[in-house]
Design a protein around this motif. Sequence first.
Motif, PDB file in Angstrom:
ATOM      1  N   SER A  23      17.882  16.292 -21.661  1.00 57.83           N
ATOM      2  CA  SER A  23      19.476  16.626 -21.547  1.00 57.83           C
ATOM      3  C   SER A  23      20.349  15.537 -20.748  1.00 57.83           C
ATOM      4  N   GLN A  24      19.570  14.876 -19.569  1.00 54.89           N
ATOM      5  CA  GLN A  24      20.187  14.063 -19.004  1.00 54.89           C
ATOM      6  C   GLN A  24      20.120  12.569 -19.493  1.00 54.89           C
ATOM      7  N   THR A  25      19.549  12.370 -20.356  1.00 56.71           N
ATOM      8  CA  THR A  25      19.459  10.768 -21.005  1.00 56.71           C
ATOM      9  C   THR A  25      20.609  10.640 -21.889  1.00 56.71           C
ATOM     10  N   LYS A  26      20.703   9.316 -22.279  1.00 57.38           N
ATOM     11  CA  LYS A  26      22.045   9.051 -23.296  1.00 57.38           C
ATOM     12  C   LYS A  26      21.928   9.714 -24.579  1.00 57.38           C
ATOM     13  N   TYR A  27      20.751  10.152 -25.078  1.00 58.85           N
ATOM     14  CA  TYR A  27      20.142  10.434 -26.555  1.00 58.85           C
ATOM     15  C   TYR A  27      20.353  12.104 -26.462  1.00 58.85           C
ATOM     16  N   SER A  28      20.852  12.723 -25.337  1.00 58.76           N
ATOM     17  CA  SER A  28      20.879  14.260 -25.578  1.00 58.76           C
ATOM     18  C   SER A  28      21.745  14.809 -26.723  1.00 58.76           C
ATOM     19  N   GLU A  29      22.551  13.984 -27.178  1.00 62.48           N
ATOM     20  CA  GLU A  29      23.304  14.587 -28.498  1.00 62.48           C
ATOM     21  C   GLU A  29      22.621  14.522 -29.529  1.00 62.48           C
ATOM     22  N   GLU A  30      21.689  13.176 -29.641  1.00 62.86           N
ATOM     23  CA  GLU A  30      21.094  12.564 -30.958  1.00 62.86           C
ATOM     24  C   GLU A  30      19.690  13.257 -31.248  1.00 62.86           C
ATOM     25  N   ILE A  31      19.097  13.790 -30.157  1.00 66.37           N
ATOM     26  CA  ILE A  31      17.780  14.286 -30.337  1.00 66.37           C
ATOM     27  C   ILE A  31      17.992  15.752 -31.051  1.00 66.37           C
ATOM     28  N   THR A  32      16.985  16.044 -32.185  1.00 66.14           N
ATOM     29  CA  THR A  32      17.161  17.260 -32.761  1.00 66.14           C
ATOM     30  C   THR A  32      16.305  18.430 -32.129  1.00 66.14           C
ATOM     31  N   PRO A  33      16.308  19.549 -32.245  1.00 70.16           N
ATOM     32  CA  PRO A  33      15.287  20.384 -31.477  1.00 70.16           C
ATOM     33  C   PRO A  33      13.937  20.157 -31.808  1.00 70.16           C
ATOM     34  N   GLU A  34      13.717  19.893 -33.159  1.00 77.10           N
ATOM     35  CA  GLU A  34      12.351  19.342 -33.431  1.00 77.10           C
ATOM     36  C   GLU A  34      11.866  18.332 -32.855  1.00 77.10           C
ATOM     37  N   GLN A  35      12.788  17.025 -32.702  1.00 79.24           N
ATOM     38  CA  GLN A  35      12.171  16.149 -32.008  1.00 79.24           C
ATOM     39  C   GLN A  35      12.066  16.354 -30.596  1.00 79.24           C
ATOM     40  N   ARG A  36      12.875  16.933 -30.004  1.00 76.23           N
ATOM     41  CA  ARG A  36      12.737  17.516 -28.817  1.00 76.23           C
ATOM     42  C   ARG A  36      11.613  18.302 -28.199  1.00 76.23           C
ATOM     43  N   ALA A  84       7.108   8.771 -20.645  1.00 78.23           N
ATOM     44  CA  ALA A  84       8.566   9.079 -21.157  1.00 78.23           C
ATOM     45  C   ALA A  84       9.239   8.078 -21.597  1.00 78.23           C
ATOM     46  N   SER A  85       9.339   7.200 -20.895  1.00 79.45           N
ATOM     47  CA  SER A  85      10.055   5.972 -21.125  1.00 79.45           C
ATOM     48  C   SER A  85       9.436   5.216 -22.440  1.00 79.45           C
ATOM     49  N   ARG A  86       8.203   5.185 -22.469  1.00 79.46           N
ATOM     50  CA  ARG A  86       7.741   4.699 -23.875  1.00 79.46           C
ATOM     51  C   ARG A  86       7.981   5.555 -24.937  1.00 79.46           C
ATOM     52  N   PHE A  87       7.785   6.628 -24.808  1.00 81.86           N
ATOM     53  CA  PHE A  87       7.839   7.521 -25.862  1.00 81.86           C
ATOM     54  C   PHE A  87       9.223   7.734 -26.569  1.00 81.86           C
ATOM     55  N   ILE A  88      10.321   7.943 -25.525  1.00 80.84           N
ATOM     56  CA  ILE A  88      11.614   8.072 -26.144  1.00 80.84           C
ATOM     57  C   ILE A  88      12.091   6.731 -26.688  1.00 80.84           C
ATOM     58  N   SER A  89      11.581   5.620 -26.461  1.00 80.90           N
ATOM     59  CA  SER A  89      11.888   4.336 -27.018  1.00 80.90           C
ATOM     60  C   SER A  89      11.425   4.250 -28.186  1.00 80.90           C
ATOM     61  N   GLU A  90      10.175   4.745 -28.642  1.00 85.27           N
ATOM     62  CA  GLU A  90       9.686   4.964 -29.929  1.00 85.27           C
ATOM     63  C   GLU A  90      10.656   5.725 -30.629  1.00 85.27           C
ATOM     64  N   LEU A  91      11.018   6.829 -30.316  1.00 84.60           N
ATOM     65  CA  LEU A  91      11.691   7.636 -30.963  1.00 84.60           C
ATOM     66  C   LEU A  91      13.047   6.955 -31.434  1.00 84.60           C
ATOM     67  N   GLN A  92      13.746   6.221 -30.555  1.00 83.17           N
ATOM     68  CA  GLN A  92      14.952   5.773 -30.513  1.00 83.17           C
ATOM     69  C   GLN A  92      14.994   4.335 -31.215  1.00 83.17           C
ATOM     70  N   ASN A  93      13.938   3.654 -31.147  1.00 80.90           N
ATOM     71  CA  ASN A  93      13.982   2.184 -31.443  1.00 80.90           C
ATOM     72  C   ASN A  93      14.420   1.233 -30.369  1.00 80.90           C
ATOM     73  N   THR A  94      14.154   1.474 -29.025  1.00 84.31           N
ATOM     74  CA  THR A  94      14.859   0.698 -27.976  1.00 84.31           C
ATOM     75  C   THR A  94      13.845   0.060 -27.219  1.00 84.31           C
ATOM     76  N   ASP A  95      14.542  -0.870 -26.409  1.00 89.24           N
ATOM     77  CA  ASP A  95      13.523  -1.346 -25.226  1.00 89.24           C
ATOM     78  C   ASP A  95      12.932  -0.398 -24.250  1.00 89.24           C
ATOM     79  N   PRO A  96      11.573  -0.147 -24.130  1.00 82.93           N
ATOM     80  CA  PRO A  96      11.247   0.853 -23.326  1.00 82.93           C
ATOM     81  C   PRO A  96      11.254   0.555 -21.725  1.00 82.93           C
TER      82      PRO A  96
END
Length: 334
Positions: free
Chosen positions: A204-217, A171-183
């Motif tokens: 929903s408990q991550t700092k990206y909860s408002e940024e991730i689209t339903p399709e991305q989620r 999860a840490s790796r995959f969300i970092s790839e989506l957000q282009n951040t440090d995993p």
Amino acid sequence: MFRLVAKRSFSSTSTNLRKVAVLGAAGGIGQPLSLLLKLNPRVTDLRLYDLKGATGVAADLSHIPTNSVVNGYTPENDGLSTALKDAELVVIPAGVPRKPGMSRDDLFSINAGIVRDLATAAANNCPNASILVISNPVNSTVPVVAQTFRKLGVYNPRKLFGVTTLDSVRASRFISELQNTDPTKEFVSIIGGHSGITIIPLLSQTKYSEEITPEQRDALVNRIQFGGDEVVKAKNGAGSATLSMAYAGSRFANSVMAGLDGESDVVEAAFVESPLFKDEGIEFFASQITLGKDGVERIGELGPLNEYEKGLLEVCKETLKKNIKKGEDFINNA
């Protein structure tokens, strides 16, 4: 609600001697896991057991200049009992990996017997050890160990863990790839179980909860739940997730040892006996736990879930209840 503390390094000033046994040490997970444990300064006495090959793996690792002794054991000369005698930490990656076309029922029928026999030996030789179960399907093999220990009168729920760390790692790796951040700076709370739809990432408990689209989620959740299939496919059916699982198992083992050493705020996710849904007949559940000198020190609350996650949870609980019963019945009906 828990938040991940900084990733715990392998550095240690502890003077405690840690006797660690790896059961299934010559396998695809066992070998790299044993290497990582050899490099961990918390481990001073590393015992490697497998049906064959463990002595060779131990000889190879023994040349690495770290302050630990490594010995390998096979079934000859009561090797399993010797490997387990007074161990403080037992890690069980033994068993067969899931292969293309193999159902989880097929996997369970093979691995449950292996885990039962290893659990019996552990109960007889190191009943106070922390037991870390990697052998799949974890949702069922953890109850197999619990029931085996119960039958032998040595079950301690605070020291039995199903290792679900790989779900957190992915999860840490995959969300970092989506957000282009440090995993290494990312954290996603994972709850439920350790297979497919029982794995619930609380995006929903991550700092990206408002940024991730339903399709991305939807895509991200599916990838976290079925990340193992990616690896099986990439290896053309010749293997499963062994290296990443070894890393995850090593990380969780280090956290358990840190807790035993008295370090504070040691938090990881794991599949453990839990009160969270016990009133619904679900005895084991994965969530964030705090580790301490006696194993599980605290089981965290889940925190707020959105409607999407509540739906995932209902599906998870239905499947999880069946998985747990399957493991318990394997021992109770033997």
